[in-house]
Every structure is written in structure tokens, then in C-alpha cells.
Design a protein around this motif. Structure first.
Motif, PDB file in Angstrom:
ATOM      1  N   ILE A 194       0.852  -1.185   0.000  1.00 47.62           N
ATOM      2  CA  ILE A 194       0.000   0.000   0.000  1.00 47.62           C
ATOM      3  C   ILE A 194       0.890   1.238   0.000  1.00 47.62           C
ATOM      4  N   PRO A 195       0.851   2.110  -1.044  1.00 48.58           N
ATOM      5  CA  PRO A 195       1.660   3.332  -1.067  1.00 48.58           C
ATOM      6  C   PRO A 195       0.828   4.560  -0.716  1.00 48.58           C
ATOM      7  N   ILE A 196       1.423   5.471   0.028  1.00 44.66           N
ATOM      8  CA  ILE A 196       0.826   6.789   0.248  1.00 44.66           C
ATOM      9  C   ILE A 196       1.898   7.834  -0.057  1.00 44.66           C
ATOM     10  N   PRO A 197       1.839   8.493  -1.206  1.00 39.80           N
ATOM     11  CA  PRO A 197       2.814   9.550  -1.514  1.00 39.80           C
ATOM     12  C   PRO A 197       2.666  10.714  -0.534  1.00 39.80           C
ATOM     13  N   LEU A 198       3.800  11.197  -0.029  1.00 38.04           N
ATOM     14  CA  LEU A 198       3.825  12.262   0.982  1.00 38.04           C
ATOM     15  C   LEU A 198       4.262  13.610   0.427  1.00 38.04           C
ATOM     16  N   ARG A 199       5.194  13.612  -0.496  1.00 38.07           N
ATOM     17  CA  ARG A 199       5.753  14.867  -1.004  1.00 38.07           C
ATOM     18  C   ARG A 199       5.974  14.778  -2.506  1.00 38.07           C
ATOM     19  N   LEU A 200       5.770  15.905  -3.176  1.00 36.42           N
ATOM     20  CA  LEU A 200       6.097  16.067  -4.588  1.00 36.42           C
ATOM     21  C   LEU A 200       6.764  17.430  -4.736  1.00 36.42           C
ATOM     22  N   LYS A 201       8.030  17.446  -5.139  1.00 39.06           N
ATOM     23  CA  LYS A 201       8.783  18.692  -5.273  1.00 39.06           C
ATOM     24  C   LYS A 201       9.406  18.777  -6.661  1.00 39.06           C
ATOM     25  N   LEU A 202       9.260  19.921  -7.282  1.00 35.57           N
ATOM     26  CA  LEU A 202       9.731  20.103  -8.650  1.00 35.57           C
ATOM     27  C   LEU A 202      11.249  20.184  -8.708  1.00 35.57           C
ATOM     28  N   PHE A 203      11.828  19.443  -9.643  1.00 36.55           N
ATOM     29  CA  PHE A 203      13.255  19.513  -9.953  1.00 36.55           C
ATOM     30  C   PHE A 203      13.470  20.482 -11.104  1.00 36.55           C
ATOM     31  N   LEU A 204      14.452  21.371 -10.950  1.00 32.05           N
ATOM     32  CA  LEU A 204      14.756  22.345 -11.996  1.00 32.05           C
ATOM     33  C   LEU A 204      15.984  21.887 -12.785  1.00 32.05           C
ATOM     34  N   PRO A 205      15.812  21.554 -14.083  1.00 33.64           N
ATOM     35  CA  PRO A 205      16.977  21.179 -14.899  1.00 33.64           C
ATOM     36  C   PRO A 205      17.891  22.376 -15.120  1.00 33.64           C
ATOM     37  N   SER A 206      19.055  22.119 -15.708  1.00 34.99           N
ATOM     38  CA  SER A 206      20.099  23.142 -15.799  1.00 34.99           C
ATOM     39  C   SER A 206      19.659  24.377 -16.578  1.00 34.99           C
ATOM     40  N   GLU A 207      18.812  24.211 -17.605  1.00 28.80           N
ATOM     41  CA  GLU A 207      18.383  25.388 -18.373  1.00 28.80           C
ATOM     42  C   GLU A 207      17.512  26.324 -17.545  1.00 28.80           C
ATOM     43  N   TRP A 208      17.006  25.823 -16.419  1.00 30.36           N
ATOM     44  CA  TRP A 208      16.263  26.672 -15.492  1.00 30.36           C
ATOM     45  C   TRP A 208      17.149  27.126 -14.328  1.00 30.36           C
ATOM     46  N   SER A 209      17.881  26.212 -13.739  1.00 30.13           N
ATOM     47  CA  SER A 209      18.643  26.542 -12.531  1.00 30.13           C
ATOM     48  C   SER A 209      19.755  27.554 -12.786  1.00 30.13           C
ATOM     49  N   THR A 210      20.201  27.663 -14.036  1.00 30.73           N
ATOM     50  CA  THR A 210      21.248  28.635 -14.365  1.00 30.73           C
ATOM     51  C   THR A 210      20.681  29.939 -14.915  1.00 30.73           C
ATOM     52  N   ASN A 211      19.364  30.061 -14.981  1.00 29.40           N
ATOM     53  CA  ASN A 211      18.717  31.248 -15.535  1.00 29.40           C
ATOM     54  C   ASN A 211      17.816  31.858 -14.464  1.00 29.40           C
ATOM     55  N   VAL A 212      18.379  32.744 -13.661  1.00 31.88           N
ATOM     56  CA  VAL A 212      17.651  33.320 -12.533  1.00 31.88           C
ATOM     57  C   VAL A 212      16.439  34.113 -13.005  1.00 31.88           C
ATOM     58  N   GLU A 213      16.576  34.853 -14.086  1.00 28.07           N
ATOM     59  CA  GLU A 213      15.473  35.670 -14.580  1.00 28.07           C
ATOM     60  C   GLU A 213      14.283  34.802 -14.988  1.00 28.07           C
ATOM     61  N   ARG A 214      14.557  33.695 -15.623  1.00 28.01           N
ATOM     62  CA  ARG A 214      13.486  32.782 -16.034  1.00 28.01           C
ATOM     63  C   ARG A 214      12.769  32.207 -14.809  1.00 28.01           C
ATOM     64  N   CYS A 215      13.531  31.889 -13.774  1.00 27.10           N
ATOM     65  CA  CYS A 215      12.939  31.353 -12.548  1.00 27.10           C
ATOM     66  C   CYS A 215      12.062  32.399 -11.856  1.00 27.10           C
ATOM     67  N   VAL A 216      12.505  33.634 -11.858  1.00 27.66           N
ATOM     68  CA  VAL A 216      11.719  34.709 -11.233  1.00 27.66           C
ATOM     69  C   VAL A 216      10.385  34.878 -11.950  1.00 27.66           C
ATOM     70  N   ARG A 217      10.404  34.833 -13.275  1.00 32.53           N
ATOM     71  CA  ARG A 217       9.162  34.969 -14.042  1.00 32.53           C
ATOM     72  C   ARG A 217       8.183  33.843 -13.744  1.00 32.53           C
ATOM     73  N   ALA A 218       8.708  32.657 -13.445  1.00 38.36           N
ATOM     74  CA  ALA A 218       7.845  31.496 -13.166  1.00 38.36           C
ATOM     75  C   ALA A 218       7.469  31.397 -11.693  1.00 38.36           C
ATOM     76  N   GLY A 219       7.918  32.364 -10.881  1.00 37.78           N
ATOM     77  CA  GLY A 219       7.525  32.383  -9.476  1.00 37.78           C
ATOM     78  C   GLY A 219       8.296  31.456  -8.574  1.00 37.78           C
ATOM     79  N   VAL A 220       9.487  31.010  -8.980  1.00 36.96           N
ATOM     80  CA  VAL A 220      10.300  30.167  -8.103  1.00 36.96           C
ATOM     81  C   VAL A 220      10.717  30.997  -6.884  1.00 36.96           C
TER      82      VAL A 220
END
Length: 387
Positions: free
Chosen positions: A93-119
Motif C-alpha cells: 500500500i503506497p501513500i505519496p507524501l511529497r512532490l517537489k519540482l526539480f529544476l533542470p540546468s536550463e532553469w537553474s542557471t537562468n535566474v530571470e526565467r525562474c523569477v518569471r515562473a515564481g520560483v
């Protein structure tokens, strides 16, 4: 959302859309409710905490975290969002507890793009998946009880991840690759001599050479083990195991890693001569059958991911920002938790298939009530009439 709006807010569909995508409520409170209820249903030494990730296929480039990355659901690299998942499971029996978004390199290295997406500004942008998982494990400490941490090779190949689990006092079983190098369990370090002609070595020398786990297990006897009783009969596989020392210690002058902690290496023979490999830090006296049964419990998180998508619509989210995606994800976690509670708490046959072992334990802790007595609000996540 449309059927929900028809019941609780006729003609105001946009209000529910706003509640999920733009309303500034915090997900931590609801995450805590999910963890508390999951602990009551499944928590204990017999439970396992499974680390994995699940992907949501997307088109376009504006959805937060979207990029070309591997999707297990599709079986190839595709345009998708990847969510790191933490699942509590016991007796299938599984009960998922957490789901957290992973940011690939094209996002994690682009601060402006992350700000626009509300990170959020406080979110560590260049986090690996295993670092995200460790943060969630730390956050769940004291709330969830479990006996083992399980993960696939995407996490298990990282020696830093394995060491971090061990430093937290956790038992683990993780996937790995056949080229993982190990030493025999009896390896020792030859100390650096006090008197040495020329430049003395900086590190001691292992008494044995390291080799791959593939070559180690090729010399072992492979045995057939029943690792689970399935709906169509017992599930049996062919396995081999050996207790060794992992080659993940400090690196010496020749670029070789010195012996690290002791662990089991486990091999699984699959169809068409395919082999899978695992590492497990259970004690050397652990029974062979127990090693296999624990390691194979990781499959139940796949069932949780499937139900998140097919039963409660995890992959139906059409927003683009960070906040909306995590609002939607935590509401899906709460909805699936409610379904699992119904399955476990209702009399046989009233609500789908159940697992007798878990249900008997729950029935011993709290009286079981007829399904007709359940009281819950269809628009609220405080859905439980049980304790």
C-alpha cells in the motif's frame, strides 16, 4: 475543477482556478496533515520510505521546470516536468507524501526565467534530485516512522547520497550500476611505513584490489526467491548477494577510492539476460530472503504515481507557475490519501481491493464503521471521520 465548482460554487469556476494557481496559501500545513494521516495508516518499523521521481509530459517552454529530460512513463527523453516524490509504503500500500519540482540546468542557471515562473527566492536553484529528497527526509523527521529508505539507481549511484543516509542513521537499499566498484569485506588498509625512500604516499594502500559488482556476483551462486505474493500467484526471481566494502572512501594518489562502509551487493536476473544491481546497508547477518523482499518493495511507488495521475489528475494541471503546480500537487496527495484511507477502513468489498495485513492492524487500533456513516465535505481536505 469543473465538477467541484458545480457542487460547491456554481457559476464561479474561476474562483477555484484562482485558489489553485494564484492564491498565496502555504502548502506546509496540508503537507503536515498528509504526513500525520499516513503515519497513522502505515507508519512503523515495517514501513519503507521510497524516493523516486515522476514526470508530467508538457508542450512548450513556459511551464516552470519544463525541459527535455528522461521520463520513465514515456521511456525516453521528452519535454516534461520532473517531480521528486517521497512515498510511505507498507504491505503493497503506497501513500505519496511529497512532490517537489526539480529544476533542470536550463532553469537553474537562468535566474530571470525562474523569477518569471515564481520560483521562491529562498529555493536552492541548482539542487540535484537527491539533495531535494534529503531535504524532504529531514523535514519529515519525527513525523513518519519507517524501517528502510529505498531508491532507484538514479539516486543510488551517488556515494554522497548514500553517505548522507547513513549519517542520518538510516538503513537503505538503492539501485546502482554494474560498474560500481567494491572491495572484499575482509579488506584492510596497509599503513604508510615510517621510513620510506623517496616521496612517501599520502594514503594507505588497500590489501585487496577493487572490482566491479558484476564480476563479484558472477562468482556467486544465484538462487530463486519468492519476493511477493501477487494477485495471480507468487512472484519469483533469480538473485545473488554478497557482503562487501564499497569503494567510495577517500581517493588515493592513483585515483582509486579507498574502502568505505560495508554493504550488500545484490544482483537480479531478469528476462533476456538483463541484470539489475542494488546496494543495501543492512547488517552482514541479514537473511538472504529478507534482503530481496525489502529491496523489491520499491515497486509500490509506481502504483502510487499511477494513481496520482489516473485517479486524482496530477498530470491535468495547466498552469505555468511554481506556486500553482505545488498547490495542485499537494491537493492531489491529500485526495489520494483519502482514497487509501477508504480502502483500508471499509468492510471488504465495499471499496475496491485491500491488503488484509494492514487492515487487520488498523481494525485492531480503531473500530471499523459501516461505509454509510462516513461524514466528509467534498470541497475540503479535512476529509477524515476517523481519528
Amino acid at each position: 475543477m469543473q465538477p467541484l465548482a458545480a457542487q460547491v460554487a456554481p457559476g464561479t469556476y474561476d474562483q477555484i482556478q484562482h485558489f489553485i494557481t494564484d492564491s498565496p496559501w502555504n502548502i506546509q500545513g496540508l503537507e503536515q496533515i498528509v504526513a500525520d494521516r499516513a503515519q497513522h495508516l502505515l507508519g512503523g518499523k515495517g514501513a519503507v520510505l521510497i524516493i523516486d521521481d515522476t514526470c508530467l509530459t508538457k508542450f512548450g517552454t513556459r511551464s516552470v521546470g519544463v525541459g527535455r529530460q528522461y521520463s520513465g512513463q514515456v521511456g525516453k527523453i521528452t519535454n516534461c516536468q520532473c517531480l521528486v516524490s517521497i512515498t510511505l509504503a507498507r504491505d503493497e500500500i503506497p501513500i505519496p507524501l511529497r512532490l517537489k519540482l526539480f529544476l533542470p540546468s536550463e532553469w537553474s542557471t537562468n535566474v530571470e526565467r525562474c523569477v518569471r515562473a515564481g520560483v521562491p527566492q529562498e529555493h536552492p536553484l541548482q539542487s540535484t534530485k537527491w539533495e531535494i529528497a534529503l531535504r524532504e527526509i529531514d523535514d519529515l523527521k519525527g513525523t513518519i516512522q519507517y524501517g528502510m529508505v529505498l531508491a532507484d539507481a538514479g539516486y543510488g549511484v551517488s556515494a554522497r547520497f548514500r553517505r548522507a543516509l547513513t549519517e542520518r542513521g538510516l538503513r537503505w537499499s538503492v539501485g546502482t550500476v554494474k560498474t560500481q566498484r567494491v572491495y572484499p569485506a575482509h579488506v584492510r588498509l596497509i599503513p604508510i611505513p615510517k621510513h620510506f625512500r623517496g616521496r612517501p604516499p599520502r594514503h594507505p594502500t588497500p590489501s585487496e584490489d577493487a572490482e566491479t559488482i558484476e564480476s563479484v556476483l558472477d562468482r556467486e551462486s544465484w538462487r530463486r526467491v519468492m519476493w511477493r505474493q501477487g494477485t495471480k500467484g507468487p512472484l519469483i526471481g533469480t538473485f545473488a548477494a554478497k557482503y562487501v566494502r564499497l569503494a567510495d572512501g577517500n581517493e588515493n594518489a592513483r585515483g582509486q577510492h579507498l574502502p568505505g562502509e560495508g554493504a550488500w551487493v545484490i544482483g537480479e536476473q531478469r528476462a533476456r539476460d538483463e541484470k539489475k544491481y542494488y546496494l543495501c546497508n543492512l547488517p552482514p547477518e541479514t537473511a538472504f530472503e529478507h534482503l530481496i523482499q525489502v529491496t523489491k518493495q520499491r515497486w509500490s511507488c509506481e502504483l502510487g504515481h499511477r494513481e496520482l495521475k489516473q485517479e486524482v489528475g496530477l498530470n491535468h494541471f495547466e498552469g505555468r507557475n511554481w506556486q500553482g503546480l505545488h498547490h495542485h500537487a499537494v491537493l492531489c496527495l491529500a485526495a489520494l490519501l483519502f482514497l487509501q484511507w477508504l480502502r483500508l477502513s471499509q468492510p471488504d468489498g465495499l471499496f475496491g481491493e485491500t491488503v488484509p495485513a494492514v487492515r487487520r492492524e488498523i481494525a485492531g487500533e480503531t473500530p471499523r464503521r459501516p461505509r454509510t456513516q462516513i461524514q466528509y465535505c467534498p470541497c475540503c481536505t479535512a476529509l477524515f471521520s476517523g481519528p
